[in-house]
Every structure is written in structure tokens, then in C-alpha cells.
Write a protein that holds these residues in place. Structure first.
Motif, short mmCIF file in Angstrom:
data_model
loop_
_atom_site.label_atom_id
_atom_site.label_comp_id
_atom_site.label_asym_id
_atom_site.label_seq_id
_atom_site.Cartn_x
_atom_site.Cartn_y
_atom_site.Cartn_z
N SER A 43 2.33 -8.81 10.05
CA SER A 43 2.13 -8.61 11.49
C SER A 43 1.18 -7.45 11.79
N GLU A 44 1.09 -6.47 10.88
CA GLU A 44 0.22 -5.33 11.10
C GLU A 44 -1.23 -5.62 10.72
N LEU A 45 -1.44 -6.64 9.91
CA LEU A 45 -2.78 -6.91 9.39
C LEU A 45 -3.45 -8.12 10.02
N LEU A 46 -2.67 -9.12 10.36
CA LEU A 46 -3.25 -10.36 10.89
C LEU A 46 -3.83 -10.14 12.28
N SER A 47 -4.98 -10.77 12.52
CA SER A 47 -5.64 -10.67 13.82
C SER A 47 -6.14 -12.05 14.23
N LYS A 48 -6.20 -12.26 15.54
CA LYS A 48 -6.71 -13.54 16.03
C LYS A 48 -8.23 -13.61 15.97
N TRP A 49 -8.88 -12.45 15.76
CA TRP A 49 -10.34 -12.41 15.74
C TRP A 49 -10.86 -12.64 14.32
N LEU A 50 -11.86 -13.47 14.22
CA LEU A 50 -12.43 -13.82 12.93
C LEU A 50 -13.00 -12.57 12.24
N GLY A 51 -12.58 -12.33 11.03
CA GLY A 51 -13.10 -11.22 10.24
C GLY A 51 -12.33 -9.92 10.40
N GLU A 52 -11.52 -9.80 11.45
CA GLU A 52 -10.82 -8.54 11.67
C GLU A 52 -9.66 -8.37 10.70
N THR A 53 -9.03 -9.47 10.30
CA THR A 53 -7.95 -9.36 9.31
C THR A 53 -8.49 -8.80 8.00
N GLU A 54 -9.66 -9.28 7.58
CA GLU A 54 -10.27 -8.77 6.35
C GLU A 54 -10.58 -7.27 6.48
N GLN A 55 -11.00 -6.85 7.66
CA GLN A 55 -11.26 -5.43 7.88
C GLN A 55 -9.98 -4.61 7.74
N HIS A 56 -8.89 -5.13 8.28
CA HIS A 56 -7.60 -4.44 8.17
C HIS A 56 -7.16 -4.35 6.71
N ILE A 57 -7.38 -5.40 5.96
CA ILE A 57 -7.01 -5.41 4.54
C ILE A 57 -7.82 -4.36 3.78
N ALA A 58 -9.12 -4.33 4.04
CA ALA A 58 -9.98 -3.34 3.37
C ALA A 58 -9.56 -1.92 3.73
N ALA A 59 -9.28 -1.69 5.02
CA ALA A 59 -8.88 -0.35 5.46
C ALA A 59 -7.57 0.08 4.81
N MET A 60 -6.66 -0.87 4.61
CA MET A 60 -5.37 -0.58 3.98
C MET A 60 -5.57 -0.06 2.56
N PHE A 61 -6.39 -0.72 1.79
CA PHE A 61 -6.64 -0.28 0.42
C PHE A 61 -7.40 1.05 0.40
N GLU A 62 -8.36 1.21 1.28
CA GLU A 62 -9.13 2.46 1.32
C GLU A 62 -8.26 3.65 1.70
N GLU A 63 -7.35 3.44 2.65
CA GLU A 63 -6.44 4.52 3.04
C GLU A 63 -5.53 4.91 1.88
N ALA A 64 -5.00 3.92 1.18
CA ALA A 64 -4.11 4.21 0.06
C ALA A 64 -4.85 4.95 -1.05
N GLU A 65 -6.09 4.56 -1.31
CA GLU A 65 -6.86 5.24 -2.37
C GLU A 65 -7.20 6.66 -1.96
N ALA A 66 -7.56 6.84 -0.69
CA ALA A 66 -7.92 8.19 -0.22
C ALA A 66 -6.73 9.13 -0.27
N GLU A 67 -5.54 8.62 0.03
CA GLU A 67 -4.34 9.46 0.06
C GLU A 67 -3.58 9.45 -1.26
N GLU A 68 -4.14 8.72 -2.26
CA GLU A 68 -3.47 8.60 -3.56
C GLU A 68 -2.03 8.13 -3.37
N ALA A 69 -1.90 7.12 -2.52
CA ALA A 69 -0.57 6.62 -2.14
C ALA A 69 -0.26 5.31 -2.84
N LEU A 70 1.02 5.04 -2.97
CA LEU A 70 1.47 3.72 -3.42
C LEU A 70 1.33 2.77 -2.24
#
Length: 749
Positions: free
Chosen positions: A571-598
Motif C-alpha cells: 500500500s505504501e509503494l503502489l501508485s495509480k500513476w504509470l512509473g511512479e510505483t517503480e520510483q517508489h521501489i527505487a527510493a526504498m532501496f536507495e534509502e535503505a542503502e544510504a542509512e545502512e538499514a535492513l
């Protein structure tokens, strides 16, 4: 009497006035400048008033006495004219002296022996008064001169520039320097030096300029005004040299601020400690840059690290020091440590103010590189602190991107200050509230604030003590009340600071234990956690029935590894706009890598379903995005699903571990039942056997079912009987599996 003198008159008689007067009178005697004073009535009257305000003129230069009425008639117009010329307030006393100077001017105009003898006597009187008083300013400059090995001429130049702002002197020397005479010549005549010596003392290689004590432009020669802060620092009396130097540098001790706890990556900490403990090179200093957001307490982190390692530390005093003066503070602190503590470490906060920084051009504001500003020449700060001296320095900044590339490249090592880990926060909370006797649950609760600061906890504990002050001992207050006060105080403090984000860790209502997990495969949770602790990288797929402990194990791993956890659901990642879900997925991984988080992704089947069954191109694109990000991710990624059969085969190959979460075994169910109900099977073995049989008859029982039943009982304030537990557990297990069957049918459709 002194009481009758206005503030400006008293200021002129204060520090530096006698010495400035002596130098001005020496200038008036000099053959190259005498004619200027005697040829211009305004210049002479200004010179006369300036000097007479500090040292009365001798009888030879008394001049004719005008009637009081005549003086009064001229006073107001003269005062207005002087204020207009000086562009600031001028006292009535100074205006009277100016009028008196116009009366003496005919004596000066003759420029005979009487005038010269009068000026000579006047200078001798001023020099005598200057020698009678060793002012605090002169003492402070002696200490600075000793620290920097300044020559006598350099000391005079510093005293001159510190006192040039006094009424009259500023205007007088500006007029003289504008009269086809270079400033260096004017100063040389005043000090009895050569023009070449003055230029050398004011060159860019001189200690006065390198230290920032004087701000000099060489062509044409111009000396900027020192700030009021620098002037006050070099003028105010000090008890002794140590007291004076404490205005620039002090011992470094841990002192928590309102910022949150900070930490270094373990590798960075090891490297930094090695640098600070290494043998000091003889030819240059060692410089390290520690950068990080303003919200983390970098200074306290470094102070604590140095204290733990037994390193002698000092810090440059930066509080209330203007940016323009900070390079001077750094320079003096470095010279002090070179002399008194060459093995010590100097910590310098606000590195972006102490070093050259790049301009805030329109390119940088828009996030673009400005090639014309690549060298970072700002002209407002000195980078001498990076290029001179043999001192170990740790520079701290929250604006590393504003530093010039030249300065960034000069550091031996750069490391980022990160928000304190969960264990750091819990340890500090435990230390602060150790005398409170509060619960571990409160410690865990406060440690969830990812940007928690020690000051917030201390203030909250203080508030709780105030609330309990009516009791004889604060410890006598009910623990629940004190804990509630601490919780609310910290929550409100973090909110007003804009730092109220908390980790999404849930407090388990049941006693959590790895013994209550029934996992498929040969790898135990303990072995997997040990592997992740060693490598800090891996991908895991948790699959199985709902409530079997998938999310709790992910949280447990994060706690055991002491890393932040980022939890995302469909529910936090899916979007009705084309391409925005992929952006949310990318941001999720980038945030975790930047914060060295699980990174924990729940409902992973929404993004990793079999692409051969996809009915739209966007569904394939989402799966591709997750797979590509998984390949490049350098951290720990855990995906959880209840629908293993629907996952893409390519996704399955990318998981290092695939753990099936099964229903509890009969033995696990009975152990958890006894732990949660408090039932002791040894007391009534016949009842225990009957309950155990009924419990084993409940299919697909999971730890989540026990948690749900316990939450229900807690909400109702009801103590369930063993039979009541069995009834509710059976209902929850049936409802859970019915929902899972409907979910699978809907997915297949």
C-alpha cells in the motif's frame, strides 16, 4: 572631573588612546607630513581635537581664548558638520576641541620653532602617559605576540588597527592616506619605521595576515576593520595568559547538546582512531573531516570517542564567534597546541565557516555545478588552518558540500556521522535514567526514536522528578506514572524539534523467543543471524502461513544486528500513476542503502509475481525494477509473503535464503500456551493432558494467534481461563486460514 565627561571622551582615555595620540603626534612632526597639517585648517583642527581629547595640548598650542558666547554660537553648526562628515555621532566635547583647534591654527600656519616645540612636547607627554599604563589590551597583544612570535612593528600595527575606530583617528588617517601619500608611508612615519618594513609586515605571508588578525588588501594597500568581537576579545582584561587563551581554545569534554546521538561506521571509527593515535608527522598536520546533518551531535560523539581512547583533546571556541573571525580562532588555537600539547587533538566545529567555501551561485542553488566557481575562492575565510602547523585536527561540519574542492581534497580522511544506533540510544537512555528504576520496556520505547538526543531524555527525567517532588523520594512515585511523564516529555520534545520519526518496531504482547518458530530447512535463525552479522549483506524470502512470525523475525534480526529497519508494504509503494510505483521501489532501496538499514518488504507477492501471468506491461516493469534493485543492493533485504506459489522464478533465484514459516509443532504450542496463560502442568497433570490434547487438535496454530488473543484479553481487562484461551485460539486459527484461502482464490482468478 571624570563624571563630567561624556562616554566618547571616557572611551578615548581608555585603552589605546594615549598610544594612538603619540603615533599621531609623531606623524605631525614628520617632515613629509608636517606641511599637510599646517596647510589645511580642517585637517589641523581635526588633528588637534583628536589628540587633545586624550592628552591636553601644551601651553604653546593653547591659542587665543574666544568669548563663551562666540563659542556657543559656533558649536551647534560645527557639531552638525562633523556628524555629517564622520557619518556617525560626534560628541559636543569633540566639537569644542575642534573649534579650539581652529583658533590654534594660526600658530600652526606660521610653522615656526614655537609650533614644532609645542608638538614635540605634546608627543613627549602622550608617550609618557602611554608608558605609565600597561593596559589589558597591550597585555593581551603581548600574549598573542608571544604565541605567534610577532615583531615589534607587527604589534604596533595590530594595536593601531584595533584602536583606529576611535572618533577622529579614523577620519584623520583616511584624509592623510588620500593626500597622494600611500597608507604604508603614513604608517611608517607614525611608527618610525620604513615603508618597506610596513609592507612586509602587511604582506599575505605575514603572520598578521595569515592568522586573520588583520584583513589586508595589498594593491592598493587597505586594512579592513576588525570585528567588534575580535576587538573586544583582544581588549577585555584576563586573569592570566591561560584565561586569555581560553577565549580561543578549551579542553574538550563530552557535553550533549539538543542534537541527536551520533555514531561512525565501525570501519570509519577504526580508521579515525588510528589516525588520532598515530605518531605525528614532523612536517605537517593531520586533518580529518567529519560531516553529517545538523541533527546529529558530532562534537559530543568525537569527545566521547577521544575520552574512551584516552586521547588528549581540545576544541576551538566557536560559540558566538562571527564567521569572519573563526579562521583567526583556529590559527591561534593551532599555534597554542603546537607549543603546549603537540600530541593533543584539536576539534574544530563549523568547518564551513573556518575554511574557504564556494559561492551560493544560481548554479549551486539549482543543484548544478558551476565551473567558474570550481576553485572555491570566496575571499571571506582562510584555509591556512589546513596548510600550516603540525597539529592533529578533526573538523566538523553539517555543510560539507559548501567547502571548496581544494579544501575537501586537503583532508587526509573524510567520514560521515550517522544517527546513533538503537543500542547506542538504549545504552544512553539506561545511563540517564539509571537511578529511576524504570522498566526495560521504557528503554526500548525511547530507543525507537531514531534521532533521540541525550538532552531530551535528561529533560524528561528532570520533569518526572519535578512531578514526584511532593514525595519524600522521587523513586517512591508510581513507576507507571513516572514512565508516562518521561514518554510524553520525550515525544513532545522530539515533535517540536521535527525529529519525531520512530522505528516501526512493534512491542510484542507475547514473550518473544526463537524457540516458538517452526522453520523449514536446515538453517536455524541463529546461524543465519550470525552470517548476516559477519557479512552485513544477504537476501531472504520469508514465506508461510499468516502469524507464523515473519515480521517479528525481521525485527529481531534488525535488533540483533543493531541496524535500523525500513519496513514497506504494498500500500505504501503502489501508485495509480504509470512509473511512479517503480520510483517508489527505487527510493526504498536507495534509502535503505544510504542509512545502512535492513529493508523489509511485506506483501512481496504484489511486486514479485510470475511475469508469465502478467496481464499488463506495467506489472512486468514493477517486477523487473525489484529484481534489478535486489541485484545491486549492498545490504540486507527481506521479503515476506503468504503466497509463495505466485512468485516469479527469477526472483526465487535471487534469494540467498528461503525460509518457510510453518504452524507451531504440538510441543511449541504447549510451551507457548503455558508461558502465556501461566498454567503449570505439574499441578494438575490430568487437566494438563486434556488441555494439551485439545490444543494439538487446533490446526495451523501460530504465534500470531496467541498475540491476537492476548491483545483481546488486555483490551477487555479480562483474565482468560485455559479453556477460554483454547476457544479463542481455535477461532483465530480458523478465521486466519479461511482468509488465506480466499486470498489465494482471488489471486488465482
Amino acid at each position: 572631573m571624570d563624571e563630567d565627561k561624556d562616554p566618547i571622551a571616557k572611551a578615548l582615555e581608555a585603552q589605546g588612546a594615549f598610544q594612538m595620540t603619540a603615533w599621531t603626534l609623531r606623524l605631525a612632526e614628520h617632515g613629509a607630513f608636517e606641511w599637510l597639517f599646517t596647510a589645511d585648517p580642517h585637517l589641523f583642527a581635526l588633528f588637534y581635537a583628536t589628540c587633545a581629547a586624550a592628552v591636553p595640548a601644551p601651553q604653546q598650542l593653547a591659542g587665543a581664548t574666544e568669548p563663551a558666547q562666540a563659542v556657543s554660537d559656533k558649536l551647534l553648526p560645527t557639531l552638525r558638520d562633523l556628524r555629517r562628515q564622520f557619518d556617525h555621532e560626534t560628541s559636543g566635547r569633540f566639537a569644542r576641541l575642534y573649534l579650539q583647534g581652529t583658533g590654534v591654527y594660526p600658530i600652526a600656519e606660521r610653522s615656526d620653532g614655537a609650533y614644532r616645540r609645542g608638538v614635540r612636547a605634546w608627543r613627549a607627554n602622550a608617550e609618557e602617559k602611554a608608558s605609565e599604563r600597561f593596559t589589558s589590551q597591550e597585555q593581551n597583544i603581548e600574549w598573542v605576540a608571544d604565541l605567534l612570535s610577532l615583531e615589534a612593528l607587527e604589534r604596533k600595527l595590530l594595536i593601531f588597527q584595533l584602536n583606529r575606530h576611535r572618533p577622529g583617528f579614523e577620519q584623520l588617517f583616511d584624509l592623510l592616506a588620500d593626500s597622494d601619500r600611500p597608507l604604508a608611508g603614513v604608517l611608517a612615519a607614525a611608527f618610525g619605521a620604513t615603508e618597506r618594513d610596513v609592507l612586509t609586515a602587511l604582506s599575505e605571508k605575514s603572520k598578521l595576515v595569515r592568522s586573520g588578525l588583520l584583513d589586508v588588501e595589498e594593491r592598493p594597500l587597505h586594512i579592513g576593520h576588525p570585528s567588534g568581537h575580535l576587538r573586544a576579545t583582544l581588549t577585555e582584561a584576563a586573569d592570566d595568559e591561560a584565561d586569555f587563551l581560553s577565549r580561543f581554545v578549551k579542553r574538550l569534554t563530552p557535553s550533549p547538546s539538543m542534537a541527536s546521538l551520533a555514531r561512525l561506521h565501525e570501519d570509519d571509527r577504526r580508521i579515525l582512531t588510528g589516525i588520532l593515535c598515530s605518531k605525528m608527522p614532523t612536517e605537517r598536520g593531520l586533518h580529518v573531516l567529519v560531516h553529517g546533518p545538523k541533527s546529529v551531535d558530532k562534537r559530543d560523539m568525537i569527545a566521547t570517542l577521544m575520552q574512551d581512547e584516552g586521547i588528549d583533546g581540545y576544541a576551538v571556541v566557536t560559540k558566538r564567534v562571527p564567521s569572519s573571525d573563526l579562521p583567526t580562532w583556529v590559527y591561534l588555537a593551532q599555534r597554542h597546541l603546537e607549543r603546549s600539547g603537540p600530541e593533543a587533538v584539536l576539534v574544530i566545529d563549523r568547518a564551513h565557516d573556518a575554511l574557504d567555501s564556494r559561492h551560493d551561485t544560481v548554479f549551486r542553488i539549482l543543484g548544478l555545478d558551476d565551473e567558474d566557481d570550481a576553485d572555491g575562492e570566496s575571499g571571506r575565510a582562510s584555509d591556512d588552518g589546513l596548510t600550516s602547523g603540525c597539529v592533529r585536527c578533526v573538523w566538523l561540519t553539517d555543510r560539507a558540500r559548501t567547502l571548496s574542492e581544494r579544501n575537501l581534497g586537503a583532508f587526509l580522511f573524510h567520514c560521515e556521522a550517522l544517527p546513533g544506533s538503537r543500542s547506542d540510544r538504549r545504552k544512553r537512555v539506561s545511563q540517564v535514567i539509571a537511578d529511576f528504576g524504570l522498566s526495560e520496556q521504557l528503554e526500548r520505547h525511547l530507543a525507537k526514536y531514531s534521532l533521540l538526543g541525550e538532552q531530551q531524555v535528561r529533560k524528561a527525567a528532570e520533569l518526572a522528578r519535578v512531578r514526584a517532588a511532593q514525595l519524600e523520594d522521587a523513586r517512591d512515585a508510581p513507576p507507571s506514572e513516572r514512565e508516562q511523564v518521561v514518554k510524553r516529555a520525550v515525544a513532545h520534545s522530539q515533535k517540536v524539534l521535527g525529529r519525531d520519526d520512530t522505528e516501526k518496531l512493534r512491542d510484542s504482547v507475547t514473550a518473544y523467543s526463537l524457540d516458538f518458530l517452526n522453520l523449514g530447512g536446515r538453517f536455524t535463525p541463529e546461524k543465519i543471524i550470525e552470517s548476516l552479522r559477519k557479512h552485513r549483506k544477504g537476501s531472504l524470502c520469508f514465506w508461510g502461513i499468516p502469524g507464523a512470525g515473519k515480521t517479528q523475525l525481521a525485527e529481531h534480526i534488525a535488533v540483533e544486528l543493531d541496524v535500523p529497519i525500513i519496513m514497506r508494504s504494498a500500500s505504501e509503494l503502489l501508485s495509480k500513476w504509470l512509473g511512479e510505483t517503480e520510483q517508489h521501489i527505487a527510493a526504498m532501496f536507495e534509502e535503505a542503502e544510504a542509512e545502512e538499514a535492513l529493508l523489509f518488504l511485506d506483501e512481496a507477492d504484489s511486486f514479485l509475481r510470475d511475469r508469465t501471468l502478467a496481464r499488463a506491461e506495467w506489472a512486468v516493469m514493477q517486477v523487473n525494477e525489484v529484481l534489478q534493485r535486489m541485484e545491486r543492493f549492498e545490504g540486507i533485504f527481506i521479503a515476506a509473503t503468504n503466497l509463495m506459489d505466485s512468485l516469479d522464478t527469477a526472483a526465487m533465484r535471487r534469494f540467498t535464503w528461503k525460509l518457510e514459516f510453518k504452524a507451531l509443532t504440538p510441543e511449541q504450542s504447549w510451551s507457548m500456551f503455558c508461558a502465556e496463560t501461566g498454567f503449570d502442568g505439574d499441578v494438575d497433570q490430568e487437566l494438563a493432558a486434556r488441555l494439551k490434547q485439545q490444543l494439538s487438535a487446533i490446526a495451523d496454530l501460530a504465534p500470531g494467534d496467541f498475540a491476537t488473543v492476548k491483545r483481546q484479553a488486555n483490551m477487555l481487562d479480562e483474565q482468560l481461563s485455559p479453556s477460554g484461551w483454547l476457544e479463542q485460539l481455535n477461532a483465530e486459527a480458523n478465521a486466519k486460514m479461511a482468509g488465506l484461502r480466499r486470498q489465494k482464490l482471488g489471486f488465482a482468478a
